[in-house]
Scaffold this motif. Structure first.
Motif, PDB file in Angstrom:
ATOM      1  N   ARG A  26     -29.091  24.636  19.449  1.00 10.07           N
ATOM      2  CA  ARG A  26     -27.652  24.826  19.643  1.00 10.07           C
ATOM      3  C   ARG A  26     -26.828  23.964  18.699  1.00 10.07           C
ATOM      4  N   ARG A  27     -27.305  22.792  18.375  1.00  9.82           N
ATOM      5  CA  ARG A  27     -26.571  21.844  17.525  1.00  9.82           C
ATOM      6  C   ARG A  27     -26.932  22.090  16.063  1.00  9.82           C
ATOM      7  N   GLU A  28     -25.939  22.403  15.267  1.00  7.01           N
ATOM      8  CA  GLU A  28     -26.097  22.600  13.829  1.00  7.01           C
ATOM      9  C   GLU A  28     -27.353  23.403  13.468  1.00  7.01           C
ATOM     10  N   PRO A  29     -27.438  24.646  13.940  1.00  2.00           N
ATOM     11  CA  PRO A  29     -28.642  25.447  13.660  1.00  2.00           C
ATOM     12  C   PRO A  29     -28.874  25.682  12.170  1.00  2.00           C
ATOM     13  N   GLU A  30     -27.827  25.573  11.369  1.00  3.23           N
ATOM     14  CA  GLU A  30     -28.008  25.717   9.919  1.00  3.23           C
ATOM     15  C   GLU A  30     -28.824  24.564   9.341  1.00  3.23           C
ATOM     16  N   ILE A  31     -28.871  23.440  10.039  1.00  2.00           N
ATOM     17  CA  ILE A  31     -29.681  22.297   9.616  1.00  2.00           C
ATOM     18  C   ILE A  31     -30.995  22.241  10.385  1.00  2.00           C
ATOM     19  N   TYR A  32     -30.913  22.416  11.718  1.00  2.00           N
ATOM     20  CA  TYR A  32     -32.062  22.179  12.581  1.00  2.00           C
ATOM     21  C   TYR A  32     -32.768  23.449  13.064  1.00  2.00           C
ATOM     22  N   GLY A  33     -32.222  24.623  12.764  1.00  2.38           N
ATOM     23  CA  GLY A  33     -32.860  25.868  13.166  1.00  2.38           C
ATOM     24  C   GLY A  33     -32.466  26.306  14.559  1.00  2.38           C
ATOM     25  N   SER A  34     -33.053  27.403  14.987  1.00  2.01           N
ATOM     26  CA  SER A  34     -32.688  28.002  16.277  1.00  2.01           C
ATOM     27  C   SER A  34     -33.725  27.750  17.369  1.00  2.01           C
ATOM     28  N   GLU A  35     -34.839  27.132  17.011  1.00  2.00           N
ATOM     29  CA  GLU A  35     -35.867  26.841  17.989  1.00  2.00           C
ATOM     30  C   GLU A  35     -35.380  25.755  18.948  1.00  2.00           C
ATOM     31  N   THR A  36     -35.652  25.896  20.229  1.00  2.00           N
ATOM     32  CA  THR A  36     -35.244  24.897  21.212  1.00  2.00           C
ATOM     33  C   THR A  36     -36.297  23.793  21.319  1.00  2.00           C
ATOM     34  N   LEU A  37     -35.912  22.698  21.956  1.00  2.51           N
ATOM     35  CA  LEU A  37     -36.863  21.613  22.172  1.00  2.51           C
ATOM     36  C   LEU A  37     -38.014  22.080  23.063  1.00  2.51           C
ATOM     37  N   ILE A 110     -36.794  16.814  11.248  1.00  3.48           N
ATOM     38  CA  ILE A 110     -36.704  18.258  11.013  1.00  3.48           C
ATOM     39  C   ILE A 110     -36.054  18.535   9.659  1.00  3.48           C
ATOM     40  N   SER A 111     -34.981  17.834   9.372  1.00  6.99           N
ATOM     41  CA  SER A 111     -34.290  18.007   8.087  1.00  6.99           C
ATOM     42  C   SER A 111     -34.817  16.974   7.094  1.00  6.99           C
ATOM     43  N   ASN A 112     -34.518  17.190   5.833  1.00  7.85           N
ATOM     44  CA  ASN A 112     -34.858  16.199   4.822  1.00  7.85           C
ATOM     45  C   ASN A 112     -33.731  15.167   4.807  1.00  7.85           C
ATOM     46  N   ALA A 136     -39.616  19.546   6.835  1.00 10.09           N
ATOM     47  CA  ALA A 136     -40.507  20.688   7.062  1.00 10.09           C
ATOM     48  C   ALA A 136     -40.064  21.521   8.260  1.00 10.09           C
ATOM     49  N   GLY A 137     -38.867  21.260   8.765  1.00  8.13           N
ATOM     50  CA  GLY A 137     -38.424  21.955   9.968  1.00  8.13           C
ATOM     51  C   GLY A 137     -39.269  21.527  11.151  1.00  8.13           C
ATOM     52  N   THR A 138     -39.315  22.371  12.165  1.00  6.44           N
ATOM     53  CA  THR A 138     -40.110  22.019  13.345  1.00  6.44           C
ATOM     54  C   THR A 138     -41.609  22.106  13.066  1.00  6.44           C
TER      55      THR A 138
END
Length: 152
Positions: A26-37, A110-112, A136-138
């Motif tokens: 939910r938070r900044e999906p453009e950086i962290y993606g759409s996968e949930t914890l 998750i992000s560089n 490398a993302g999740t």
């Protein structure tokens, strides 16, 4: 003739997520993606089973809770995989707790963080980590568990 074998140390891995990672997806999906914890943790547990590891995943927004979990890891876990979130850049307490861990420690981002804001370039955790995975993302969590499986 049976051989007496020393008991094997537990192949338990503590997977720690720091502040705001509960907002993953939910938070900044453009950086962290759409996968949930929950997705990340479920995948980590499944991969852990494949690798002969038991993964205990926890998340907290509170530094002291994370430090207490790291203290528990000193005796109850063979390794720690940690995404300290913003505490990466601020927490000497988390760094000091991790320094007491006898097994491998893998720092995951998750992000560089090195291509982001300058304040994210410094990590208090990296100097005590066995390995660091960033950008490398999740998938970084999977890589961390595969690394740990070869070290314990």
């Amino acid at each position: 003739m049976s051989q007496n074998r020393e008991p094997q140390p537990p192949r338990r891995v503590l997977l720690l997520h720091g502040p705001n990672l509960n907002l993953l997806g939910r938070r900044e999906p453009e950086i962290y993606g759409s996968e949930t914890l929950a997705d990340v943790d479920d995948r980590a547990r499944a991969l852990g089973t494949e690798l002969g590891l038991t993964v205990d995943a926890r998340q907290s927004n509170h530094e002291g809770v994370l430090v207490d979990a790291i203290h528990e890891a000193m005796t109850d876990f063979a390794a720690v995989v940690i995404n300290p979130g913003a505490y990466t850049h601020t927490s000497v307490a988390i760094r000091d707790a991790l320094a007491a861990i006898p097994g491998p420690i893998v720092e995951v981002h998750i992000s560089n963080v090195h291509t982001r804001e300058p304040f994210r370039h410094h990590s208090y955790v990296s100097p005590v980590a066995t390995a660091v995975i960033a950008g490398a993302g999740t998938l970084g969590y999977d890589l961390a568990l595969r690394f740990v499986a070869t070290r314990i």
